[in-house]
Scaffold this active site. Structure first.
Site, mmCIF file in Angstrom:
data_model
loop_
_atom_site.group_PDB
_atom_site.id
_atom_site.type_symbol
_atom_site.label_atom_id
_atom_site.label_comp_id
_atom_site.label_asym_id
_atom_site.label_seq_id
_atom_site.Cartn_x
_atom_site.Cartn_y
_atom_site.Cartn_z
ATOM 1 N N PHE A 1 -3.168 20.188 34.633
ATOM 2 C CA PHE A 1 -1.808 19.154 34.791
ATOM 3 C C PHE A 1 -0.520 20.592 34.457
ATOM 4 O O PHE A 1 -1.061 20.946 33.155
ATOM 5 C CB PHE A 1 -0.890 17.791 34.362
ATOM 6 C CG PHE A 1 -0.014 17.729 34.600
ATOM 7 C CD1 PHE A 1 -0.126 16.388 35.504
ATOM 8 C CD2 PHE A 1 1.347 17.668 33.553
ATOM 9 C CE1 PHE A 1 1.809 15.967 36.052
ATOM 10 C CE2 PHE A 1 2.598 16.951 34.441
ATOM 11 C CZ PHE A 1 2.897 16.180 35.645
ATOM 12 N N VAL A 2 0.210 20.764 34.971
ATOM 13 C CA VAL A 2 1.659 22.114 34.371
ATOM 14 C C VAL A 2 2.489 21.620 34.942
ATOM 15 O O VAL A 2 3.473 20.679 35.317
ATOM 16 C CB VAL A 2 0.763 23.203 35.663
ATOM 17 C CG1 VAL A 2 -0.510 23.238 35.458
ATOM 18 C CG2 VAL A 2 1.299 22.577 36.836
ATOM 19 N N ASP B 1 7.283 19.412 35.659
ATOM 20 C CA ASP B 1 7.818 18.447 34.683
ATOM 21 C C ASP B 1 6.955 16.803 35.036
ATOM 22 O O ASP B 1 5.900 16.839 34.772
ATOM 23 C CB ASP B 1 9.230 16.731 34.558
ATOM 24 C CG ASP B 1 8.599 16.206 35.606
ATOM 25 O OD1 ASP B 1 8.014 15.951 36.641
ATOM 26 O OD2 ASP B 1 8.960 14.800 35.088
ATOM 27 N N GLY C 1 11.375 17.622 42.252
ATOM 28 C CA GLY C 1 10.512 19.280 40.873
ATOM 29 C C GLY C 1 10.601 20.704 42.375
ATOM 30 O O GLY C 1 10.051 21.545 41.232
ATOM 31 N N LYS D 1 -3.098 22.214 44.451
ATOM 32 C CA LYS D 1 -4.064 21.101 43.401
ATOM 33 C C LYS D 1 -5.119 21.296 44.425
ATOM 34 O O LYS D 1 -5.321 20.081 44.106
ATOM 35 C CB LYS D 1 -3.328 20.437 42.564
ATOM 36 C CG LYS D 1 -4.001 21.127 40.948
ATOM 37 C CD LYS D 1 -3.762 19.422 39.992
ATOM 38 C CE LYS D 1 -2.328 19.784 39.315
ATOM 39 N NZ LYS D 1 -1.774 18.533 38.197
ATOM 40 N N GLU E 1 7.839 21.943 49.046
ATOM 41 C CA GLU E 1 7.552 20.342 47.707
ATOM 42 C C GLU E 1 6.992 21.619 46.395
ATOM 43 O O GLU E 1 7.232 23.106 46.927
ATOM 44 C CB GLU E 1 6.064 20.081 48.715
ATOM 45 C CG GLU E 1 5.830 18.751 48.233
ATOM 46 C CD GLU E 1 6.213 17.333 46.953
ATOM 47 O OE1 GLU E 1 7.074 18.261 46.091
ATOM 48 O OE2 GLU E 1 6.035 16.480 47.661
ATOM 49 N N ASP E 2 6.976 20.870 45.337
ATOM 50 C CA ASP E 2 6.503 22.000 44.076
ATOM 51 C C ASP E 2 5.200 22.277 44.148
ATOM 52 O O ASP E 2 4.314 23.109 44.154
ATOM 53 C CB ASP E 2 7.017 21.765 42.880
ATOM 54 C CG ASP E 2 6.801 19.502 42.795
ATOM 55 O OD1 ASP E 2 6.702 18.868 43.786
ATOM 56 O OD2 ASP E 2 7.087 19.092 42.150
ATOM 57 N N ASP F 1 -1.408 17.776 45.130
ATOM 58 C CA ASP F 1 -2.138 17.346 43.989
ATOM 59 C C ASP F 1 -3.267 16.165 45.586
ATOM 60 O O ASP F 1 -3.784 16.932 46.185
ATOM 61 C CB ASP F 1 -1.159 16.216 42.921
ATOM 62 C CG ASP F 1 -2.184 15.433 41.932
ATOM 63 O OD1 ASP F 1 -3.186 16.861 42.295
ATOM 64 O OD2 ASP F 1 -1.896 15.089 41.785
ATOM 65 N N ARG G 1 10.761 21.086 32.393
ATOM 66 C CA ARG G 1 11.509 21.775 33.727
ATOM 67 C C ARG G 1 12.042 23.152 34.083
ATOM 68 O O ARG G 1 11.940 23.850 34.709
ATOM 69 C CB ARG G 1 12.308 21.581 34.703
ATOM 70 C CG ARG G 1 11.652 19.591 35.169
ATOM 71 C CD ARG G 1 13.271 18.832 36.181
ATOM 72 N NE ARG G 1 12.613 17.788 35.748
ATOM 73 C CZ ARG G 1 11.526 16.595 37.401
ATOM 74 N NH1 ARG G 1 11.292 17.499 37.852
ATOM 75 N NH2 ARG G 1 11.130 15.188 37.458
HETATM 76 P P1 IMP Z 1 0.151 14.018 45.299
HETATM 77 O O1 IMP Z 1 1.032 12.648 46.484
HETATM 78 O O2 IMP Z 1 -0.142 13.348 44.522
HETATM 79 O O3 IMP Z 1 -0.009 15.441 46.413
HETATM 80 O O4 IMP Z 1 1.575 14.909 44.469
HETATM 81 C C1 IMP Z 1 2.629 14.930 44.444
HETATM 82 C C2 IMP Z 1 3.605 15.361 43.208
HETATM 83 O O5 IMP Z 1 2.974 14.569 41.851
HETATM 84 C C3 IMP Z 1 4.427 16.484 43.307
HETATM 85 O O6 IMP Z 1 5.346 16.160 43.938
HETATM 86 C C4 IMP Z 1 4.111 16.239 41.800
HETATM 87 O O7 IMP Z 1 5.853 15.404 42.064
HETATM 88 C C5 IMP Z 1 3.597 15.516 41.283
HETATM 89 N N1 IMP Z 1 2.686 16.050 40.222
HETATM 90 C C6 IMP Z 1 0.814 16.476 40.337
HETATM 91 N N2 IMP Z 1 0.787 17.035 39.403
HETATM 92 C C7 IMP Z 1 1.612 17.453 39.464
HETATM 93 C C8 IMP Z 1 1.150 18.396 37.902
HETATM 94 O O8 IMP Z 1 0.091 19.387 37.665
HETATM 95 N N3 IMP Z 1 3.099 18.769 37.044
HETATM 96 C C9 IMP Z 1 3.761 17.758 37.508
HETATM 97 N N4 IMP Z 1 3.803 16.965 38.217
HETATM 98 C C10 IMP Z 1 2.934 17.059 39.193
HETATM 99 MG MG MG Z 2 7.537 16.458 43.562
#
Ligand code: IMP
Ligand code: MG
Length: 179
Positions: free
Chosen positions: A153-154, A160, A43, A132, A100-101, A104, A166
């Site tokens: 969700f974006v 993606d 991402g 987020k 990082e993208d 979450d 993407r």
């Molecule tokens: P975390 O461990 O929950 O913080 O997950 C982060 C990862 O989940 C990111 O690097 C993304 O790959 C994926 N992710 C979380 N939210 C989104 C979203 O809204 N769109 C796309 N990918 C997301």
């Molecule tokens: Mg990611």
């Protein structure tokens, strides 16, 4: 549930100008120093490619990549996190910046941070395009953040949904398809 791409949340223009600001911040911090940028596949690649070109050439920048498991084809975090692709180079004694993208729940990044700190970098900072915040389960300190976004969700600009979207130049929200 089926999802489709809905309204634009962040335009390409807004992203471009924010990425330039972050690049300047990083440049001020690391001017003249070596910096290992670790991008999290897949991402972060679009953000990464724009960001590094906004970082001052005096920063002795090198790139490495990691891939960790995420949600698969769902929008819900399974809690299962694995390192799928590891670094090529050692980071012992290096100044490291994770790119990082999106953050979450924070679970992936938290795990990754612990893992990288075990390798004794001289410093470790984190740069995320999107935050987020409402969804956070574990606290992570972010050093550079592009935008705080609501709990939607974006997709686009590297992010993606089941590997799609993407290549959208802007960031859009997804919405459930009404049936
Ligand atoms: P975390 O461990 O929950 O913080 O997950 C982060 C990862 O989940 C990111 O690097 C993304 O790959 C994926 N992710 C979380 N939210 C989104 C979203 O809204 N769109 C796309 N990918 C997301
Ligand atoms: Mg990611």
């Amino acid at each position: 549930m089926e999802y489709e791409v809905a309204e634009e949340l962040l335009s390409a223009e807004i992203i471009t100008s924010r990425v330039a600001e972050i690049g300047q911040e990083i440049s001020r911090k690391y001017r003249g120093k070596p910096l290992t940028v670790i991008a999290i596949l897949r991402g972060a690649v679009v953000f990464l490619s724009d960001l590094i070109r906004q970082i001052d050439p005096s920063v002795k920048l090198s790139l490495d990549f990691m891939r960790v498991s995420s949600y698969g084809n769902s929008t819900v975090n399974s809690g299962e996190i694995k390192i799928l692709q590891d670094l090529d180079n050692t980071i012992n004694g290096a100044h490291v910046l994770i790119v990082e993208d999106i953050i979450d729940t924070g679970l992936s990044l938290n795990r990754l941070k612990e893992y990288l700190l075990q390798k004794n970098p001289a410093s470790l900072e984190i740069c995320a395009l999107l935050d987020k915040k409402e969804r956070r389960i574990v606290q992570v300190d972010l050093d550079y953040v592009g935008f705080e976004i609501p709990d939607r969700f974006v997709v686009g600009y590297g992010l993606d949904y089941a590997e799609r979207w993407r290549n959208l130049p802007a960031i859009h929200v997804m919405r459930p398809v009404e049936s």
